[in-house]
Design a protein around this motif. Structure first.
Motif, PDB file in Angstrom:
ATOM      1  N   VAL A 143     -54.862  79.611 121.131  1.00 49.20           N
ATOM      2  CA  VAL A 143     -54.108  78.582 121.856  1.00 49.20           C
ATOM      3  C   VAL A 143     -53.558  79.163 123.162  1.00 49.20           C
ATOM      4  O   VAL A 143     -53.347  80.366 123.278  1.00 49.20           O
ATOM      5  N   MET A 144     -53.321  78.272 124.124  1.00 49.33           N
ATOM      6  CA  MET A 144     -52.780  78.702 125.410  1.00 49.33           C
ATOM      7  C   MET A 144     -51.328  79.151 125.231  1.00 49.33           C
ATOM      8  O   MET A 144     -50.546  78.498 124.538  1.00 49.33           O
ATOM      9  N   SER A 145     -50.988  80.273 125.848  1.00 49.57           N
ATOM     10  CA  SER A 145     -49.651  80.842 125.674  1.00 49.57           C
ATOM     11  C   SER A 145     -49.113  81.370 126.997  1.00 49.57           C
ATOM     12  O   SER A 145     -49.828  81.443 127.995  1.00 49.57           O
ATOM     13  N   PHE A 146     -47.832  81.751 126.976  1.00 52.39           N
ATOM     14  CA  PHE A 146     -47.206  82.433 128.108  1.00 52.39           C
ATOM     15  C   PHE A 146     -47.092  83.914 127.733  1.00 52.39           C
ATOM     16  O   PHE A 146     -46.467  84.256 126.729  1.00 52.39           O
ATOM     17  N   GLU A 147     -47.663  84.780 128.542  1.00 52.23           N
ATOM     18  CA  GLU A 147     -47.516  86.229 128.352  1.00 52.23           C
ATOM     19  C   GLU A 147     -46.457  86.697 129.341  1.00 52.23           C
ATOM     20  O   GLU A 147     -46.641  86.576 130.555  1.00 52.23           O
ATOM     21  N   VAL A 148     -45.337  87.213 128.836  1.00 49.60           N
ATOM     22  CA  VAL A 148     -44.161  87.442 129.675  1.00 49.60           C
ATOM     23  C   VAL A 148     -43.719  88.904 129.658  1.00 49.60           C
ATOM     24  O   VAL A 148     -43.530  89.504 128.593  1.00 49.60           O
ATOM     25  N   ASN A 149     -43.558  89.473 130.846  1.00 51.50           N
ATOM     26  CA  ASN A 149     -43.001  90.819 131.010  1.00 51.50           C
ATOM     27  C   ASN A 149     -41.477  90.674 130.950  1.00 51.50           C
ATOM     28  O   ASN A 149     -40.848  90.231 131.910  1.00 51.50           O
ATOM     29  N   THR A 150     -40.882  91.036 129.818  1.00 51.20           N
ATOM     30  CA  THR A 150     -39.442  90.814 129.641  1.00 51.20           C
ATOM     31  C   THR A 150     -38.569  91.876 130.301  1.00 51.20           C
ATOM     32  O   THR A 150     -37.339  91.778 130.271  1.00 51.20           O
ATOM     33  N   ASP A 151     -39.188  92.890 130.903  1.00 47.52           N
ATOM     34  CA  ASP A 151     -38.434  93.811 131.755  1.00 47.52           C
ATOM     35  C   ASP A 151     -37.962  93.077 133.009  1.00 47.52           C
ATOM     36  O   ASP A 151     -36.890  93.362 133.547  1.00 47.52           O
ATOM     37  N   ILE A 152     -38.788  92.140 133.464  1.00 50.45           N
ATOM     38  CA  ILE A 152     -38.508  91.405 134.698  1.00 50.45           C
ATOM     39  C   ILE A 152     -37.945  90.020 134.391  1.00 50.45           C
ATOM     40  O   ILE A 152     -36.985  89.583 135.024  1.00 50.45           O
ATOM     41  N   VAL A 153     -38.541  89.340 133.434  1.00 57.86           N
ATOM     42  CA  VAL A 153     -38.125  87.971 133.097  1.00 57.86           C
ATOM     43  C   VAL A 153     -37.178  88.034 131.898  1.00 57.86           C
ATOM     44  O   VAL A 153     -37.610  88.246 130.764  1.00 57.86           O
ATOM     45  N   LYS A 154     -35.894  87.875 132.151  1.00 55.92           N
ATOM     46  CA  LYS A 154     -34.897  87.981 131.081  1.00 55.92           C
ATOM     47  C   LYS A 154     -34.747  86.678 130.290  1.00 55.92           C
ATOM     48  O   LYS A 154     -34.539  86.700 129.077  1.00 55.92           O
ATOM     49  N   ASP A 155     -34.852  85.555 130.998  1.00 52.85           N
ATOM     50  CA  ASP A 155     -34.756  84.246 130.352  1.00 52.85           C
ATOM     51  C   ASP A 155     -36.177  83.729 130.170  1.00 52.85           C
ATOM     52  O   ASP A 155     -36.770  83.149 131.074  1.00 52.85           O
ATOM     53  N   VAL A 156     -36.722  83.953 128.991  1.00 53.03           N
ATOM     54  CA  VAL A 156     -38.136  83.667 128.746  1.00 53.03           C
ATOM     55  C   VAL A 156     -38.371  82.157 128.652  1.00 53.03           C
ATOM     56  O   VAL A 156     -37.670  81.458 127.918  1.00 53.03           O
ATOM     57  N   PRO A 157     -39.358  81.629 129.392  1.00 52.27           N
ATOM     58  CA  PRO A 157     -39.643  80.188 129.332  1.00 52.27           C
ATOM     59  C   PRO A 157     -40.163  79.784 127.953  1.00 52.27           C
ATOM     60  O   PRO A 157     -40.923  80.524 127.330  1.00 52.27           O
ATOM     61  N   LYS A 158     -39.756  78.606 127.515  1.00 54.19           N
ATOM     62  CA  LYS A 158     -40.158  78.128 126.197  1.00 54.19           C
ATOM     63  C   LYS A 158     -41.146  76.962 126.255  1.00 54.19           C
ATOM     64  O   LYS A 158     -41.776  76.631 125.263  1.00 54.19           O
ATOM     65  N   ASP A 159     -41.229  76.313 127.422  1.00 54.37           N
ATOM     66  CA  ASP A 159     -42.137  75.178 127.559  1.00 54.37           C
ATOM     67  C   ASP A 159     -42.626  75.103 128.996  1.00 54.37           C
ATOM     68  O   ASP A 159     -42.104  75.773 129.895  1.00 54.37           O
ATOM     69  N   TRP A 160     -43.635  74.273 129.230  1.00 56.69           N
ATOM     70  CA  TRP A 160     -44.268  74.192 130.542  1.00 56.69           C
ATOM     71  C   TRP A 160     -43.285  73.817 131.647  1.00 56.69           C
ATOM     72  O   TRP A 160     -43.297  74.402 132.733  1.00 56.69           O
ATOM     73  N   ALA A 161     -42.446  72.842 131.384  1.00 53.87           N
ATOM     74  CA  ALA A 161     -41.504  72.390 132.403  1.00 53.87           C
ATOM     75  C   ALA A 161     -40.568  73.501 132.868  1.00 53.87           C
ATOM     76  O   ALA A 161     -40.116  73.506 134.022  1.00 53.87           O
ATOM     77  N   ASP A 162     -40.295  74.453 131.985  1.00 52.07           N
ATOM     78  CA  ASP A 162     -39.419  75.573 132.341  1.00 52.07           C
ATOM     79  C   ASP A 162     -39.968  76.376 133.511  1.00 52.07           C
ATOM     80  O   ASP A 162     -39.212  76.970 134.291  1.00 52.07           O
ATOM     81  N   LEU A 163     -41.289  76.428 133.636  1.00 48.94           N
ATOM     82  CA  LEU A 163     -41.916  77.257 134.673  1.00 48.94           C
ATOM     83  C   LEU A 163     -41.584  76.792 136.084  1.00 48.94           C
ATOM     84  O   LEU A 163     -41.767  77.550 137.044  1.00 48.94           O
ATOM     85  N   LEU A 164     -41.085  75.569 136.217  1.00 49.96           N
ATOM     86  CA  LEU A 164     -40.723  75.038 137.528  1.00 49.96           C
ATOM     87  C   LEU A 164     -39.348  75.490 137.994  1.00 49.96           C
ATOM     88  O   LEU A 164     -38.967  75.265 139.146  1.00 49.96           O
ATOM     89  N   LYS A 165     -38.590  76.140 137.130  1.00 51.70           N
ATOM     90  CA  LYS A 165     -37.234  76.563 137.469  1.00 51.70           C
ATOM     91  C   LYS A 165     -37.242  77.639 138.567  1.00 51.70           C
ATOM     92  O   LYS A 165     -38.160  78.459 138.628  1.00 51.70           O
ATOM     93  N   PRO A 166     -36.209  77.658 139.408  1.00 47.24           N
ATOM     94  CA  PRO A 166     -36.119  78.683 140.467  1.00 47.24           C
ATOM     95  C   PRO A 166     -36.113  80.107 139.930  1.00 47.24           C
ATOM     96  O   PRO A 166     -36.466  81.048 140.662  1.00 47.24           O
ATOM     97  N   ASP A 167     -35.733  80.280 138.665  1.00 47.47           N
ATOM     98  CA  ASP A 167     -35.706  81.623 138.056  1.00 47.47           C
ATOM     99  C   ASP A 167     -37.080  82.295 138.102  1.00 47.47           C
ATOM    100  O   ASP A 167     -37.170  83.524 138.022  1.00 47.47           O
TER     101      ASP A 167
END
Length: 367
Positions: A143-167
């Motif tokens: 399934v399609m997923s988000f692969e996240v580097n948590t060293d850089i991204v502290k607030d991990v996105p949980k859904d597609w709409a989250d990706l539009l945030k300025p963070d």
């Protein structure tokens, strides 16, 4: 209509060599013919994709054939073009076999680019995941997923709409070019399916709109996201199949730490299919490769690479899946809402996304 293949029940049928094996050839005869050809040419099989490194090594060790690996980072469209470009070529640039997104199987058949072959385990492949005449057949899915580097991204996105945030400015990348690569096309489709609240008819258009907005916001990074770019921080969020993301997590070994997120909505499952080129210079080696991939050994090799092999239900029913392999997979509930787009839906969305990406989104994705 979409089908949740994770709930399919596959009858456990006896495996008879007479079912296929070139329709008359025995396995011993096929092995002998393949060894006479001496080698197999593959394309677009990176070793960290679905456990392919170990799968290729297993095939070579079992049968003693050389494997000529072309362009590991190619997309499904590139594979089709490689067949077209090498119709009369029997040299090392002509692929014998391809592994492509589901929608590319029927189109390659329609163009006369692939040839039929039914493996000996044919009856244990779900009917909805194969061409009835044996031109193409599903091999694995994720399934399609988000692969996240948590060293850089502290607030991990949980859904597609989250990706539009300025963070997430300058953070989000696709794992390929959506004009040709199935993985990237399906990411756009998944985002659109989320925005369209599950309406498959609107998913492609909504996906393009989503990425246009993502690009306008400055969150989209127009390069192909890979483990290296993720680790370096150039693409700290990569949209890719869960098995690729999980494999990267293993490879990076916590440096940096990686979190793999299956989004809360728009959970799209992608099936890839195998086929043999109609112009394969090594047709017997190609058939033997298929026999290996669809054997218990080959299917479990994909499971080790975090992919769900297409014969998963059959293997599970017959108690052939080691418990330690199952334990490494994401929990079953993570896949509960997964949608398997039909062939018609995939073909329609691919047509829209690949052709309209430039005009709607306007971001050329560099390799």
């Amino acid at each position: 209509m979409t089908t949740n293949w994770m709930r399919l029940t596959v009858s456990a049928l006896a495996i008879c060599a007479s079912t296929s094996l070139a329709f008359s050839q025995s396995l011993d005869e096929l092995v002998a013919a393949a060894k006479k050809e001496g080698s197999l040419t593959t394309i677009a099989l990176p070793h960290d994709w679905c456990g392919y490194g170990d799968v290729i090594a297993g095939f070579k060790a079992k049968y003693g054939l050389e494997v000529n690996e072309l362009n590991p980072d190619a997309g499904s469209g590139d594979e089709i073009e490689a067949i077209k470009a090498n119709k009369g070529n029997t040299g090392p640039q002509a692929p014998d076999v391809i592994d492509v997104g589901l929608s590319f199987g029927p189109s390659a058949k329609a163009e006369g680019l692939i040839q039929p072959y039914k493996v000996s385990t044919w009856d244990t492949i779900p009917d909805s995941a194969k061409d009835a005449d044996g031109y193409w057949y599903g091999d694995y899915y994720g399934v399609m997923s988000f692969e996240v580097n948590t060293d850089i991204v502290k607030d991990v996105p949980k859904d597609w709409a989250d990706l539009l945030k300025p963070d997430y400015a300058n953070a989000v990348a696709l794992a390929g070019d959506p004009r040709s690569a199935n993985q990237a096309i399906q990411a756009v489709y998944a985002a659109g399916l989320s925005a369209a609240k599950g309406d498959a008819a609107k998913a492609a258009d909504e996906g393009l709109k989503f990425f246009a907005e993502l690009n306008k916001a400055g969150n989209f990074v127009p390069v192909t996201g890979k483990a290296a770019s993720l680790a370096q921080g150039a693409t700290p969020i990569v949209l890719r199949w869960d098995y690729n993301a999980l494999a990267d997590k293993d490879t990076l070994k916590g440096n940096p730490p990686v979190e793999v997120v299956i989004p809360a909505s728009g959970v799209v499952a992608g099936v890839y299919v195998q086929a043999i080129s109609a112009f394969a210079p090594h047709p017997n080696a190609a058939k033997l490769w298929m026999e290996y991939l669809y054997s218990d050994e080959g299917q479990l090799g994909w499971l080790k690479g975090y992919c769900h092999p297409i014969r998963f239900n059959d293997l599970a029913k017959n108690g052939k899946i080691p418990a330690d392999l199952l334990a490494k997979m994401p929990p079953a509930e993570a896949y509960a809402t997964a949608v398997f787009p039909s062939l018609a839906e995939q073909n329609a969305s691919k047509e829209i996304i690949a052709k309209q990406w430039d005009t709607v989104v306007g971001a050329s994705v560099a390799k």
